[in-house]
Design a protein around this motif. Structure first.
Motif, PDB file in Angstrom:
ATOM      1  N   GLY A  85       0.760  -1.094  -0.011  1.00  0.00           N
ATOM      2  CA  GLY A  85      -0.095  -0.085   0.020  1.00  0.00           C
ATOM      3  C   GLY A  85       0.756   1.399  -0.001  1.00  0.00           C
ATOM      4  O   GLY A  85       0.557   2.296  -0.706  1.00  0.00           O
ATOM      5  N   ARG A  86       2.021   1.141   0.630  1.00  0.00           N
ATOM      6  CA  ARG A  86       2.724   2.417   0.818  1.00  0.00           C
ATOM      7  C   ARG A  86       3.671   2.783  -0.614  1.00  0.00           C
ATOM      8  O   ARG A  86       3.492   3.819  -1.128  1.00  0.00           O
ATOM      9  N   ALA A  87       4.022   1.624  -1.180  1.00  0.00           N
ATOM     10  CA  ALA A  87       4.535   1.727  -2.620  1.00  0.00           C
ATOM     11  C   ALA A  87       3.446   2.258  -3.587  1.00  0.00           C
ATOM     12  O   ALA A  87       3.701   2.986  -4.234  1.00  0.00           O
ATOM     13  N   ALA A  88       2.272   1.790  -3.438  1.00  0.00           N
ATOM     14  CA  ALA A  88       1.261   2.178  -4.476  1.00  0.00           C
ATOM     15  C   ALA A  88       0.983   3.635  -4.177  1.00  0.00           C
ATOM     16  O   ALA A  88       0.939   4.411  -5.075  1.00  0.00           O
ATOM     17  N   MET A  89       0.881   4.092  -3.095  1.00  0.00           N
ATOM     18  CA  MET A  89       0.570   5.426  -2.548  1.00  0.00           C
ATOM     19  C   MET A  89       1.809   6.311  -3.181  1.00  0.00           C
ATOM     20  O   MET A  89       1.498   7.450  -3.835  1.00  0.00           O
ATOM     21  N   LEU A  90       2.862   5.880  -2.924  1.00  0.00           N
ATOM     22  CA  LEU A  90       3.994   6.703  -3.393  1.00  0.00           C
ATOM     23  C   LEU A  90       3.918   6.976  -4.921  1.00  0.00           C
ATOM     24  O   LEU A  90       4.273   7.829  -5.309  1.00  0.00           O
ATOM     25  N   SER A  91       3.826   5.785  -5.745  1.00  0.00           N
ATOM     26  CA  SER A  91       3.693   5.702  -7.161  1.00  0.00           C
ATOM     27  C   SER A  91       2.434   6.836  -7.383  1.00  0.00           C
ATOM     28  O   SER A  91       2.761   7.421  -8.332  1.00  0.00           O
ATOM     29  N   VAL A  92       1.446   6.687  -6.871  1.00  0.00           N
ATOM     30  CA  VAL A  92       0.266   7.584  -7.221  1.00  0.00           C
ATOM     31  C   VAL A  92       0.739   9.069  -7.026  1.00  0.00           C
ATOM     32  O   VAL A  92       0.645  10.067  -7.858  1.00  0.00           O
ATOM     33  N   CYS A  93       1.343   9.394  -5.885  1.00  0.00           N
ATOM     34  CA  CYS A  93       1.673  10.756  -5.415  1.00  0.00           C
ATOM     35  C   CYS A  93       3.092  11.262  -6.303  1.00  0.00           C
ATOM     36  O   CYS A  93       2.920  12.331  -6.811  1.00  0.00           O
ATOM     37  N   ALA A  94       3.902  10.499  -6.923  1.00  0.00           N
ATOM     38  CA  ALA A  94       4.984  10.767  -7.864  1.00  0.00           C
ATOM     39  C   ALA A  94       4.362  10.767  -9.102  1.00  0.00           C
ATOM     40  O   ALA A  94       4.740  12.038  -9.942  1.00  0.00           O
ATOM     41  N   GLY A  95       3.372  10.234  -9.744  1.00  0.00           N
ATOM     42  CA  GLY A  95       2.623  10.336 -11.172  1.00  0.00           C
ATOM     43  C   GLY A  95       1.831  11.552 -10.820  1.00  0.00           C
ATOM     44  O   GLY A  95       2.025  12.638 -11.980  1.00  0.00           O
ATOM     45  N   ALA A  96       1.358  11.910  -9.599  1.00  0.00           N
ATOM     46  CA  ALA A  96       0.463  13.178  -9.535  1.00  0.00           C
ATOM     47  C   ALA A  96       1.363  14.488  -9.418  1.00  0.00           C
ATOM     48  O   ALA A  96       1.075  15.522 -10.500  1.00  0.00           O
TER      49      ALA A  96
END
Length: 149
Positions: A85-96
């Protein structure tokens, strides 16, 4: 089991985890993969400057290259890590953040009169992204090294 044996076993587990993490980073963030990913992002952003039928048509080869990358990862990666979940959230934040930076830069380039603002903004975003990722991966490698035994 003696305490020394338990400590040695835990140290061995940590060493193997560090080696797996280093292998995962070494494969996923290799120079070729990073350059191909940057090219995908650049072409996707630059496609906004193309006329209507071609802007969307460029995204079909991009989707094919993404599918090819996924297939290669599934076939060739020596270590696969589950998405947390942490890696997914980090990926979403980096993409945004990447899309937000692109939007700001393309608006600034458009206001400055650049003929292809999305292409210029995409090139800047990709160059900055490559610099940030290379520094982050180089600085965040675990102490076990890259696949050493």
């Amino acid at each position: 089991m003696e305490p020394e044996e338990a400590r040695a076993a835990l140290d061995q587990v940590r060493l193997r985890q560090d080696q797996s993490h280093a292998e995962y980073l070494g494969y996923g963030f290799s120079r070729g993969r990073l350059l191909l990913s940057a090219l995908i992002v650049f072409v996707s952003f630059a496609s906004f400057d193309l006329p209507n039928p071609w802007g969307g048509a460029v995204l079909f080869p991009v989707a094919a290259v993404l599918a090819w990358q996924l297939a290669l990862y599934v076939r060739r990666a020596r270590v696969r890590m589950a998405l947390t979940g942490r890696a997914a959230m980090l990926s979403v934040c980096a993409g945004a953040a990447l899309v937000g930076l692109f939007k700001v830069l393309s608006d600034a380039a458009d206001a400055g009169g650049v003929p292809v603002p999305h292409t210029v903004a995409g090139a800047v975003v990709c160059a900055l992204g490559l610099l940030v990722v290379r520094r982050t991966v180089a600085g965040g490698a675990p102490p076990g090294g890259r696949g050493e035994t």
